[in-house]
Design an enzyme around this catalytic site. Structure first.
Site, PDB file in Angstrom:
ATOM      1  CD  GLU A 150      51.243  47.257  39.038  1.00 59.41           C
ATOM      2  OE1 GLU A 150      50.311  47.897  38.484  1.00 59.41           O
ATOM      3  OE2 GLU A 150      51.408  46.041  38.870  1.00 59.41           O
TER       4      GLU A 150
ATOM      5  CG  PHE B   9      54.991  36.894  29.711  1.00 55.10           C
ATOM      6  CD1 PHE B   9      53.979  37.494  28.967  1.00 55.10           C
ATOM      7  CD2 PHE B   9      54.752  36.607  31.048  1.00 55.10           C
ATOM      8  CE1 PHE B   9      52.753  37.789  29.544  1.00 55.10           C
ATOM      9  CE2 PHE B   9      53.525  36.893  31.632  1.00 55.10           C
ATOM     10  CZ  PHE B   9      52.522  37.484  30.881  1.00 55.10           C
ATOM     11  CD  GLN B  10      53.758  40.074  33.426  1.00 57.68           C
ATOM     12  OE1 GLN B  10      54.340  39.630  34.405  1.00 57.68           O
ATOM     13  NE2 GLN B  10      52.497  40.486  33.478  1.00 57.68           N
TER      14      GLN B  10
ATOM     15  CE  LYS C 177      60.200  33.747  39.097  1.00 58.34           C
ATOM     16  NZ  LYS C 177      59.033  33.225  38.379  1.00 58.34           N
TER      17      LYS C 177
ATOM     18  CG  MET D 296      42.948  74.220  36.789  1.00 60.22           C
ATOM     19  SD  MET D 296      42.511  75.782  37.598  1.00 60.22           S
ATOM     20  CE  MET D 296      43.240  75.553  39.225  1.00 60.22           C
TER      21      MET D 296
END
Lengths: 168, 598
Positions: free
Chosen positions: B61, B123-124, B173, B495
């Protein structure tokens, strides 16, 4: 930079939606600004607006930042730095509990009268006083109550408004 | 009624997911970068059933958000992301923060558990609006299908209006599964004035005249411009060029502003800041009038704040009032959009009959030429090892006449790219400036390539950054995106190593990239092409071969391992205390003072 630290009172009109207070507080926490006092309540049911009054301290540059950062929040309608805009009234409500008997009890009631505090609860050995005024007046009252059995303080934080006909 | 007919009817019942996709299409969205998951399955179902909006499946993502950033910054349009709840949302946080810091317009749609499960540690489930509040310009949790479309339209407006930024719309949802009415005509597509967010576009005329007055009297002026010019649209760059030519002022760009003024123009002093040019930083330090437009006096630009350009009269124009007087106190603040501000400046300059007051023979330009003659970007060429500067220079030479876009990761290669690639147009340079996100450039390049399928898109990378996002090579293969990775491989986090050398006594703690893969074989394992250059003589050949390859390429350029980026304002030093480095006969001794600064 050794700029002078100033105390400013600001009023913010915000859209009354979930999380709006978290946005304001998160801004102060995230950027390390001070909050001395903060009050919030709905003030316009039709337009669904709440008013946040807050007292903060900082250098003039920080104060300008705070105002601009608040203004940048999407649900914020207007920000007014009352201290910068001139003359304003500032009030706070406090509940103060004093537990004592005898001479101290009488003295607390006498001082409350001078400060125009009301008794909102009384038992044989306790008073709950209610008073409204500038924070400094409440500070003074609290100081005087300390030796007289002060046990608990609840303060609302500052509510403020510009003097005269100007509105937010 | 067929689905198509249903969509086209003026007002009809649809599921929230169908409404969402139709709403995106009606807003002109052609591409969404995303990754599916449980909470967004209904939305993916709606995407499956239509062909107006293209979905690019990423492999992580974070890559979706960076790809959307690349898409947005190369087109000026809003980049759109779709991810699932919980980990999908949390993985997008780095990209959102990056977009926030660099003012990139993004709308990120996140799935959420059904409303009745919110707060139950489902969940999630993650508190997405809570987590993303500080790293977005604004965010929404949609609580009813009736406000879904309005919220999406609002999100696009907020992302683009004023100083752009990322906006999250969290979509439970049950909301996207419930039915509602989609009414394009009846919704607020022709945006009436937003209730609370209306940034000032037109500058205050009195501020403009104060600025012009100072600019007329200036003896040592400088224009200092940044990403705000690019965000204002291509017209701002055209106007900026005119302003520079009409005034004769020298001009420097920030890292984010590169391309807003042509690098090939003789008035251009190069980038300023920590690894900017000597002439740009010295001119900033010694100017008497500084005209800053669309930049924000970042700490990488100012160096030690108390020593920053102490003698100058400062004009600061920005669309975001909170950028003004934040780090540096200025004399003339101007709030508005760059296009409007520069137009107003030009008009005022012309109506007062001003000629350029800075001819190239003025003492100020002579001084600048003297600084320029130090040739701060000079480096010692080698016959045996590839100098990273040389590799970038050749890349520039061999691509400069092409339709080319560049992205970068973060680190030494990024600075060399900023120094040696030279941009004459805006929107051609995408880099992570504010947040400094390693792993930005590769997915960003995907987004650029999606928006410009026939252009050459090159990610100038370092091996450490690339390994953070290498999975996106799979995305490139799937969607036939021929991104070229120009990998400056020095087998160090360059760096980090440079700072350890300069400020931490050369103790290279954990900055060596052990067990590196063979990048040629790695590319080949995905089905892409791998090329390698190990000697200076190989560089041109590899670059040309890379350009001529149709598909994605990783060009593994094995560069000198311990070259440092110069010139440099050592951290904690003033901007006029630049080090030009060993190739200019200076020592590289370490300074303890810099240790505490970032």
């Amino acid at each position: 930079m050794s700029e002078k630290i100033e105390r400013h009172t600001m009023s913010v009109l915000v859209e009354n939606e979930p999380g709006v207070l978290a946005r304001v507080i998160g801004l102060f926490a995230g950027r390390g600004y001070n909050i001395e006092s903060l009050t919030v309540a709905e003030v316009d049911v039709v337009e669904n607006l709440s008013r946040v009054n807050l007292v903060t301290t900082g250098s003039p540059m920080i104060i300008e930042q705070i105002k601009n950062q608040l203004d940048r929040l999407v649900p914020v309608r207007t920000v007014s730095d009352l201290t910068a805009e001139g003359s304003y009234v500032e009030r706070e409500l406090a509940l103060i509990k004093v537990v004592s008997i005898g001479e101290k009890r009488v003295e607390s009631l006498r001082i409350a009268d001078i400060f125009r505090a009301h008794v909102v609860d009384s038992e044989n050995d306790s008073f709950v006083f209610e008073m409204t005024g500038k924070p400094s007046k409440i500070d003074a009252f609290v100081r005087l109550m300390e030796p007289l059995g002060l046990t608990e303080i609840s303060r609302t934080g500052v509510s403020a408004m510009l003097r005269g006909k100007r509105s937010l | 009624m067929s689905r198509k007919a249903k969509y086209n009817s003026k007002s009809s019942n649809m599921t929230g997911a169908e409404m969402l996709v139709q709403c995106l299409a009606d807003l002109g969205v052609d591409t969404v970068f995303g990754y599916p998951g449980g909470a967004v399955l209904p939305i993916y179902d709606a995407i499956f059933k239509q062909n107006q909006v293209r979905h690019i499946l990423v492999r992580h993502e974070q890559g979706a958000v960076h790809a959307a950033e690349g898409y947005a910054r190369s087109t000026g349009k809003v980049g759109v992301v779709l991810v699932t709840s919980g980990p999908g949302a949390t993985n997008s946080v780095t990209g959102l923060t990056d977009a926030m810091m660099d003012s990139v317009p993004i709308v990120c749609l996140t799935g959420q558990v059904p409303t009745h499960m919110i707060g139950n540690d489902a969940f999630q489930e993650a508190d997405t609006v809570g987590i993303t509040r500080p790293c977005t310009k604004h965010n929404y949790l949609v609580r009813s299908v009736d406000v879904l479309c309005k919220t999406i339209q609002d999100a696009f407006y907020i992302a683009k209006a004023g100083r752009p930024g990322p906006v999250v719309v969290d979509l439970p949802k049950d909301i996207v599964m419930s039915e509602g009415k989609y009414d394009k005509a009846g919704s607020s597509f022709n945006n009436s004035k937003h209730l609370s967010y209306n940034p000032q576009i037109e500058p205050d005329p009195s501020a403009i005249s104060r600025a012009i007055e100072a600019m007329q009297k200036a003896e040592r002026p400088i224009l200092y411009t940044g990403g705000g010019i690019i965000n204002s649209g291509p017209e701002a760059s055209v106007l900026l060029r005119e302003l520079a030519h009409k005034t004769g002022f020298p001009i420097t760009n920030t890292l984010m502003g590169l391309g807003s003024f042509p690098a090939s123009d003789s008035q251009f002093l190069g980038m300023l800041g920590m690894h900017g040019t000597y002439e740009a930083n010295m001119a900033m330090a010694e100017c008497d009038v500084m005209v800053c437009i669309g930049a924000r006096f970042d700490d990488r630009v100012t160096g030690k704040l108390s020593d920053f350009s102490t003698g100058s009269y400062k004009i600061h124009a920005d669309i975001d009032p909170s950028s003004i007087n934040k780090n540096v106190s200025v004399d003339v603040p101007i709030i508005g959009d760059s296009v409007r501000i520069i137009s107003a400046m030009l008009e005022a300059w012309k109506t007062q009959g001003n000629k350029p007051n800075m001819s190239r023979s003025s003492p100020w330009w002579k001084k600048i030429e003297k600084w320029r003659s130090r040739e701060c970007l000079y480096y010692k060429q080698s016959d045996e090892v590839i100098k990273p500067q040389y590799a970038i220079q050749r890349l520039h030479e061999l691509t400069k006449n092409k339709d080319v876009y560049f992205t970068t990761e973060v680190g030494q290669h990024q600075m060399w790219a900023a120094q040696y690639l030279r941009f004459d147009e805006p929107n051609r340079w995408m880099t992570s400036g504010g947040l400094g996100t390693m792993g930005y450039g590769f997915p960003a390049a995907m987004g650029v390539q999606v928006a410009h399928p026939n252009s050459l898109v090159i990610d100038v990378a370092g091996e450490a950054s690339l390994l953070m996002v290498i999975q996106e090579l799979s995305t490139l293969m799937q969607h036939r995106l021929p991104v070229k990775v120009f990998l400056l491989n020095n087998e160090y986090m360059g760096m980090v190593r440079q700072w350890q050398e300069l400020f931490h006594g050369g103790r290279y703690s954990e900055s060596y990239m052990d067990s590196l893969p063979d990048f040629v074989k790695l590319a080949e394992s995905f089905g892409a092409r791998g090329l390698r250059a190990s000697k200076p003589a190989d560089v041109d050949k590899v670059i040309l071969e890379m350009i001529d390859t149709d598909g994605p390429v990783i060009a593994d350029i094995l560069v000198d391992k311990e070259t440092n980026v110069y010139p440099m304002i050592p951290s904690g030093a003033a901007h006029y205390e630049m080090k030009l480095g060993p190739d200019h006969g200076e020592s590289e001794e370490s300074a303890d003072g810099g240790m505490a600064s970032v």
